[in-house]
Design a protein around this motif. Structure first.
Motif, PDB file in Angstrom:
ATOM      1  N   ALA A  69       7.353  -2.506  -9.162  1.00 31.40           N
ATOM      2  CA  ALA A  69       7.577  -2.350 -10.596  1.00 31.40           C
ATOM      3  C   ALA A  69       6.744  -1.206 -11.165  1.00 31.40           C
ATOM      4  O   ALA A  69       7.210  -0.435 -12.015  1.00 31.40           O
ATOM      5  N   MET A  70       5.517  -1.081 -10.672  1.00 30.21           N
ATOM      6  CA  MET A  70       4.649   0.000 -11.151  1.00 30.21           C
ATOM      7  C   MET A  70       5.175   1.351 -10.686  1.00 30.21           C
ATOM      8  O   MET A  70       5.078   2.355 -11.399  1.00 30.21           O
ATOM      9  N   TRP A  71       5.742   1.384  -9.466  1.00 30.13           N
ATOM     10  CA  TRP A  71       6.364   2.616  -8.969  1.00 30.13           C
ATOM     11  C   TRP A  71       7.545   2.994  -9.856  1.00 30.13           C
ATOM     12  O   TRP A  71       7.706   4.156 -10.241  1.00 30.13           O
ATOM     13  N   ARG A  72       8.396   2.001 -10.190  1.00 27.05           N
ATOM     14  CA  ARG A  72       9.540   2.260 -11.057  1.00 27.05           C
ATOM     15  C   ARG A  72       9.100   2.767 -12.431  1.00 27.05           C
ATOM     16  O   ARG A  72       9.690   3.693 -12.986  1.00 27.05           O
ATOM     17  N   ARG A  85       0.835  -1.212   0.000  1.00 23.45           N
ATOM     18  CA  ARG A  85       0.000   0.000   0.000  1.00 23.45           C
ATOM     19  C   ARG A  85       0.869   1.261   0.000  1.00 23.45           C
ATOM     20  O   ARG A  85       0.530   2.264  -0.648  1.00 23.45           O
ATOM     21  N   ILE A  86       1.979   1.208   0.731  1.00 28.60           N
ATOM     22  CA  ILE A  86       2.900   2.351   0.745  1.00 28.60           C
ATOM     23  C   ILE A  86       3.466   2.570  -0.652  1.00 28.60           C
ATOM     24  O   ILE A  86       3.592   3.721  -1.122  1.00 28.60           O
ATOM     25  N   GLN A  87       3.793   1.476  -1.332  1.00 26.81           N
ATOM     26  CA  GLN A  87       4.300   1.605  -2.702  1.00 26.81           C
ATOM     27  C   GLN A  87       3.262   2.291  -3.593  1.00 26.81           C
ATOM     28  O   GLN A  87       3.605   3.074  -4.489  1.00 26.81           O
ATOM     29  N   GLY A  88       1.986   1.999  -3.335  1.00 23.39           N
ATOM     30  CA  GLY A  88       0.931   2.692  -4.082  1.00 23.39           C
ATOM     31  C   GLY A  88       0.942   4.185  -3.819  1.00 23.39           C
ATOM     32  O   GLY A  88       0.740   4.998  -4.734  1.00 23.39           O
ATOM     33  N   GLN A  89       1.174   4.575  -2.570  1.00 28.28           N
ATOM     34  CA  GLN A  89       1.282   5.994  -2.227  1.00 28.28           C
ATOM     35  C   GLN A  89       2.469   6.633  -2.941  1.00 28.28           C
ATOM     36  O   GLN A  89       2.381   7.744  -3.465  1.00 28.28           O
ATOM     37  N   ARG A 110       3.822   5.643  -5.684  1.00 21.57           N
ATOM     38  CA  ARG A 110       3.513   5.726  -7.121  1.00 21.57           C
ATOM     39  C   ARG A 110       2.637   6.941  -7.416  1.00 21.57           C
ATOM     40  O   ARG A 110       2.823   7.629  -8.425  1.00 21.57           O
ATOM     41  N   GLN A 111       1.696   7.218  -6.538  1.00 21.61           N
ATOM     42  CA  GLN A 111       0.807   8.357  -6.746  1.00 21.61           C
ATOM     43  C   GLN A 111       1.567   9.673  -6.715  1.00 21.61           C
ATOM     44  O   GLN A 111       1.168  10.649  -7.352  1.00 21.61           O
TER      45      GLN A 111
END
Length: 282
Positions: free
Chosen positions: A234-237, A93-97, A99-100
């Motif tokens: 990967a989506m964050w990258r 969830r943090i990675q989602g943040q 990424r945003q």
């Protein structure tokens, strides 16, 4: 029951029991004076404030990632996989943040960035020691990358410690070994500072787990949490790479890397390779 949106009048405010004098206030608990005074801008460019805050906020989220990953690793070592699942879900969830945050930064145009880019000197996200610690902890080991931190003995020593320690994935393979799966001995005791090399034997072990989820539920759930985490990473990258491409194209990065080309290579990295390849073998 309806909710009246009319603001409180003075009498109602007086009767709410609000603590006007606090020994521990919201500001003091969160050290907001220090936090909100940490945006030291070097130019008068309008978008520099956004640029600084996004990167500072990202470092705070990464601090929490390190906290959660470290705790999860200790639980794996203690054979307590149940506690690991919530921690890994939180990291995803943090990675989602994170990424945003790139979506916000992408509102900056090339002209906006060029208004202050030259004043950044050689500072670069490539130099984030927390990001490097996360990558090392998850298994992407590269000893050369810590050299940029040599001038900071404390951070350099910390990264060397993580570099030479088992990664999260190494500990997970240890769990497979403890539960009777045939994991090669040189995967259970090796030079942890070296990059991980995929193994057909490890893939076969995960194939057994996936072939009978009810029998190996804890390991099956662990594998899926790891996949969630890597997918978000990967989506964050990818979002990082596209944001950089949108703003500076293929110019060299301020830290001396090749910029977008460097970030494109990172998209091919895998933390948990057999968890991906096993899907083609099931």
């Amino acid at each position: 029951m309806t909710h009246d949106s009319k603001p409180l009048d003075q009498r109602e405010v007086d009767e709410t029991g609000i603590h006007w004098d606090q020994d521990m206030s919201y500001d003091s608990y969160l050290s907001l004076d220090k936090l909100l005074d940490s945006q030291k801008l070097v130019t008068g460019a309008h978008d520099e404030m956004m640029f600084v805050i996004i990167h500072q906020a990202s470092e705070l989220w990464m601090k929490l990632c390190i906290h959660e990953i470290g705790a999860a690793m200790r639980e794996v070592e203690n054979d307590n996989l149940g506690a690991v699942f919530k921690m890994l879900s939180r990291v995803s969830r943090i990675q989602g943040q994170l990424r945003q945050s790139w979506a916000v930064l992408s509102t900056m145009t090339p002209a906006d960035y060029l208004a202050f880019r030259d004043d950044l000197g050689q500072s670069s996200g490539f130099q984030s020691f927390q990001y490097r610690e996360i990558e090392f902890a998850l298994g992407n080991k590269n000893a050369a990358l810590i050299e940029v931190h040599r001038k900071n003995p404390q951070r350099y020593a910390r990264l060397r410690e993580v570099l030479h320690a088992p990664s999260f994935y190494d500990l997970c393979l240890g769990q497979l070994g403890k539960k009777g799966f045939d994991i090669p001995s040189d995967y259970l005791d090796r030079d942890w500072s070296q990059p991980y090399a995929p193994s057909k034997a490890v893939e076969a072990a995960w194939a057994r787990v996936y072939s009978d989820p009810s029998k190996y539920w804890d390991l099956y759930e662990l594998a899926e949490k790891l996949i969630d985490l890597e997918q978000e990473f990967a989506m964050w990258r990818f979002s990082h790479m596209k944001t950089v491409e949108r703003i500076i194209g293929y110019r060299q990065g301020t830290g001396g890397t090749s910029g977008v080309a460097f970030l494109e290579k990172a998209l091919k990295l895998r933390f948990f390779p057999e968890l991906w390849t096993v899907r083609s073998e099931l």
